[in-house]
Design an enzyme around this catalytic site. Structure first.
Site, short mmCIF file in Angstrom:
data_model
loop_
_atom_site.label_atom_id
_atom_site.label_comp_id
_atom_site.label_asym_id
_atom_site.label_seq_id
_atom_site.Cartn_x
_atom_site.Cartn_y
_atom_site.Cartn_z
N ASP A 1 0.85 -1.18 0.24
CA ASP A 1 -0.16 0.03 0.07
C ASP A 1 0.64 1.29 -0.08
OD1 ASP A 1 0.52 -0.52 2.64
OD2 ASP A 1 -1.14 0.45 3.60
N ASP B 1 1.79 -10.48 3.08
CA ASP B 1 0.74 -10.29 4.25
C ASP B 1 -0.75 -10.51 3.80
OD1 ASP B 1 2.95 -9.89 5.75
OD2 ASP B 1 2.84 -7.79 5.74
P1 ADP Z 1 5.14 -1.18 0.72
O1 ADP Z 1 4.91 -0.74 -0.53
O2 ADP Z 1 5.36 -2.81 0.78
O3 ADP Z 1 3.87 -0.96 1.63
P2 ADP Z 1 6.52 1.03 1.72
O4 ADP Z 1 5.44 1.50 2.69
O5 ADP Z 1 7.89 0.91 2.38
O6 ADP Z 1 6.41 -0.71 1.35
O7 ADP Z 1 6.69 1.83 0.41
C1 ADP Z 1 7.86 1.55 -0.46
C2 ADP Z 1 8.21 2.85 -1.05
O8 ADP Z 1 7.09 3.64 -1.63
C3 ADP Z 1 8.79 3.96 -0.10
O9 ADP Z 1 10.17 3.60 0.27
C4 ADP Z 1 8.66 5.12 -0.92
O10 ADP Z 1 9.74 5.16 -1.86
C5 ADP Z 1 7.47 4.81 -1.46
N1 ADP Z 1 6.26 5.41 -0.68
C6 ADP Z 1 5.75 4.89 0.26
N2 ADP Z 1 4.57 5.76 0.54
C7 ADP Z 1 4.90 6.90 -0.09
C8 ADP Z 1 4.19 8.35 0.10
N3 ADP Z 1 3.11 8.31 0.81
N4 ADP Z 1 4.44 9.18 -0.84
C9 ADP Z 1 5.30 8.79 -1.70
N5 ADP Z 1 6.29 7.72 -1.75
C10 ADP Z 1 5.87 6.55 -0.96
#
Ligand code: ADP
Length: 777
Positions: free
Chosen positions: A122, A169
């Site tokens: 997400d 997950d």
């Molecule tokens: P996942 O996609 O598994 O939920 P993360 O939350 O770590 O993993 O997000 C992965 C990457 O996506 C982050 O390192 C960032 O580069 C980008 N990202 C996540 N949330 C945001 C956001 N609110 N705005 C911009 N980029 C984001």
């Protein structure tokens, strides 16, 4: 292979980029492969962005290597069977800032890319949507600062974003499954099955911690699939006196003779006051208060990796292909979609809403609104929770039916066994006992019943004990015995046994024979009133050829076994090179097994009974093989595979096909034929087959009991008194046999009239690069 270095003003072809981001998940590679090859098949150019948003922002790495690379068809060869993500993933701080996104936009425009398919969680999808929203402003700024010209941005005014959910997950709302979750579940279940054996030997208790910070899907499914006694989930925390509650359940199970105790704890588990419940605390309680020899096992990162299971390859492939179609369909007005799976149907959902709903779960948990947290998960999750509670005996003290509604429910297995027969029976038994019904095993199918009344009675009818059924959770085969024989061998005796043992409802598990058996019983009701009882069949067969459902239990186990077999064959050719394996699959007159296995291993060709085999087809495939081997220049070291369903042709069996290939190959490549035979039934049932078996088992008995107290005539007149349970598209439902038999069954070829998966055959061809003109004959 790198992309063009100069800015392209009017790209001749649409350029679509794919990226994996956030936590890695098995199946991501299959998605990347499908995006690349579907894009190429649709006359687009495919790009891969390496290392997630990091690659997008930087464009080149420290060594000066391109991080946004043009991908050709062959660049994704061998991707399907590899865990993790081959194009890399990273967390990227810069992308969270506008300045980072500005650089990312510039890099994309310079490559002429304005469509981005992101496979991630997400967080990654949130970032993507923000990027799309800001896109026009970012481009404007880049022009204003002179970094790009108006001409540069002109063709790319709109950014297309499509999301694929890659996450072990299974934590995204609006989809039943995320890419990676079933591989992870498989790894967990394999580990728990292993500790189960040692626990049983020593009468130990094991507390197993699994991943899932805000989402208890892995914990719940693992609990259900492995016969755990208790589970701790973040969205549905236990009551404050959980020690008491869990203690009582464990003691009840032990008093009934169970030698093991398994408790699954999600890493994000907490109580109703949000106080963390660490696995160690649960272990301590089991040891100190219940006096059990208790141990903690933390599975950690093993849950992330490994070879993707069938379902994740399938899901990744289907979703990747659908994502490309979504890019091509989308207009500037369409909200960004995320590709989801509801039961057996690929659907597009608004990305932003799915992310919003997912975040709401975390918020609901934070504000202790657990009812809402559960309701925000999909309906399937809640149903699994209910099934778990029934089987484990959590909160089922008061669900017994009044005496007059209780039934003696016969359970019978028919035909070849498949993964999940026992898990379905176990769940049905647990549900029966919780409701006050009597589950009765009818051993060894209908011939068992018929022999029961012979000169030498063999005692084929027995009430099932809780403890017996409890231990069947992860066993393959059929513990109550199965047989292909039909009731028509001796309907009279079958009716007599039903009457003698007062069988008031019937639950059948099996494949096309079970379906036929139920049809025979239903249509004989006019002669034998013993059959005027509610009856339901749960389809269970590796062939997945039962009308009334798109999924039979056991087919997932079988596909896992088959792809493992194919992976092994293919790898064995890696040192010799240029070898093609002709592998015969089961499936009867249905090409399901061959086609779906073909899709998930990347078979060069799949021969099915639906399509048949012609000499032209073989010749074309030999030509294709010749081209593929000639073009590989020693690069593709793994063998190629052609899957042939056992009934695809009367003339061309695997041996004959091998002979033709050898003759035509003229020494340029060699071939082998293999028949995996019963290997395809698999050993331990897959977690998907186990959990679905449990869910459908409970649903079936729920349906049967709704006839409790009704007269025989009322039952006879109700079309829903003889049903088949299954998945149709996005729904799980019970369909009346009468209708399914008449409208949906191809009796001669023992398969459904409309096989939902037929369209996937073209996808296998497209993704393997087969020049796939259908056989002319
Ligand atoms: P996942 O996609 O598994 O939920 P993360 O939350 O770590 O993993 O997000 C992965 C990457 O996506 C982050 O390192 C960032 O580069 C980008 N990202 C996540 N949330 C945001 C956001 N609110 N705005 C911009 N980029 C984001």
């Amino acid at each position: 292979m790198s992309g063009p270095q100069t800015t392209t003003h009017s790209p001749p072809r649409r350029r679509i980029a794919v990226m994996t981001s956030g936590g890695d998940a098995p199946g991501m590679n299959g998605a990347v492969r499908a995006v690349v090859r579907t894009a190429i098949a649709n006359d687009c150019e495919a790009y891969a962005i390496y290392e997630g948003y990091d690659g997008l922002v930087k464009g080149v790495d420290k060594k000066g290597n391109e991080m946004i690379k043009k991908m050709e068809f062959d660049d994704v060869r061998g991707f399907l069977g590899v865990g993790g993500t081959k194009i890399g993933t990273a967390r990227c701080k810069e992308f969270r800032e506008r300045a980072g996104r500005l650089r990312a936009a510039k890099n994309m425009i310079q490559k002429g890319i304005d469509a981005l398919i992101i496979c991630g969680g997400d967080g990654s999808l949130t970032g993507a949507d923000l990027f799309r929203e800001e896109w026009p402003g970012l481009l404007e700024e880049l022009v204003k600062t002179g970094e790009l010209s108006g001409n540069d941005i002109q063709p790319h005014k709109h950014l297309n974003i499509v999301g694929l959910v890659g996450s072990i997950d299974n934590d995204l709302s609006m989809t039943d499954a995320t890419i990676g979750c079933y591989s992870s579940l498989e790894r967990i279940c394999r580990n728990v099955d292993d500790v189960y054996d040692t626990a049983a030997s020593h009468q130990r208790a094991f507390v197993v911690e699994v991943m899932g910070r805000h989402c208890g899907w892995l914990a719940l499914m693992a609990g259900l699939a492995t016969g755990a006694d208790y589970v701790f989930l973040p969205e549905n925390p236990p009551p404050e006196d959980w020690q008491d509650k869990m203690g009582k359940i464990v003691e009840t199970h032990r008093a009934r003779g169970k030698r093991t105790t398994i408790v699954i704890v999600a890493e994000g588990a907490h109580d109703r006051n949000l106080q963390k419940i660490p696995a160690q605390e649960v272990t301590k309680f089991l040891a100190e208060s219940l006096g059990l020899d208790a141990r903690t096992t933390v599975l950690g990162h093993t849950q992330r990796g490994g070879v993707p299971c069938f379902y994740d390859r399938f899901l990744g492939t289907l979703q990747g292909a659908e994502a490309v179609k979504a890019v091509l369909d989308t207009t500037p007005e369409t909200p960004s979609p995320v590709i989801c799976m509801i039961e057996n149907k690929i659907v597009r959902r608004p990305l932003l809403e799915a992310v919003k709903q997912t975040k709401e779960v975390a918020k609901a948990i934070e504000s202790k609104d657990f009812g809402r947290a559960m309701s925000l998960r999909d309906a399937e999750f809640e149903e699994y929770m209910k099934v778990f509670n029934i089987i484990a005996g959590t909160g089922t003290e008061n669900i017994k039916l009044p005496e007059e509604k209780r039934l003696r429910i016969g359970i019978i297995h028919v035909g070849a066994p498949a993964g999940g027969f026992n898990a379905a029976t176990r769940a049905a038994v647990a549900y029966c006992l919780a409701r006050g019904h009597t589950p009765v095993a009818l051993h060894n199918g209908f011939p068992g019943l018929i022999r029961h009344h012979s000169d030498k009675p063999i005692g084929s009818v027995r009430d099932i004990d809780w403890l017996d059924a409890e231990s069947w959770v992860n066993l393959g085969g059929s513990e109550i015995g199965t047989n292909r024989g039909l009731p028509s061998e001796d309907l009279e005796t079958v009716a007599m046994v039903f009457k003698e043992y007062n069988i008031q409802a019937l639950f059948l598990i099996g494949g096309f024979e079970a379906f036929t058996a139920l049809s025979e019983l239903r249509t004989s009701r006019q002669y034998y009133s013993a059959f005027k009882i509610p009856m339901t069949i749960l389809p269970g067969t590796v062939s997945n050829n039962v009308p009334g459902t798109e999924y039979s239990i056991g087919s997932d186990t079988s596909l896992n076994a088959l792809i493992q077999y194919c992976d092994t064959c293919r790898q064995s050719a890696s040192s010799s090179r240029r070898r093609v394996f002709i592998i015969e699959t089961q499936g009867g007159e249905s090409g399901y097994l061959a086609t779906l296995a073909g899709l998930s291993i990347g078979a060069l060709a799949v021969y099915t009974p639906e399509e048949g085999i012609g000499i032209d087809m073989i010749k074309r495939d030999i030509d294709h093989l010749r081209e593929v081997f000639a073009a590989d220049k020693g690069k593709a070291r793994a063998g190629k595979i052609i899957l042939v369903n056992e009934k695809a042709s009367k003339t061309y069996d695997v041996k004959t096909i091998k002979g033709i290939i050898d003759e035509e190959a003229k020494g340029r490549f060699e071939s082998r034929w293999n028949v995996p035979g019963h290997w395809q039934q698999g050993t331990t049932p897959s977690p998907m087959d186990r959990v679905r078996a449990a869910r459908f088992g409970v649903r079936s008995i729920e349906h049967l009991e709704s006839f409790g107290g009704k007269s025989k005539d009322d039952i006879d007149e109700d079309p829903m008194s003889a049903t088949v349970i299954g998945i149709k598209g996005a729904k799980v439902l019970l369909s009346p046999m009468e209708v399914v038999e008449k409208r949906e069954t191809n009796w001669k070829l023992r398969r459904p009239k409309n096989e939902y998966w037929l369209g996937l055959k073209d996808m296998v061809d497209e993704l393997s690069g087969r020049p796939y003109k259908r056989a002319e004959h």
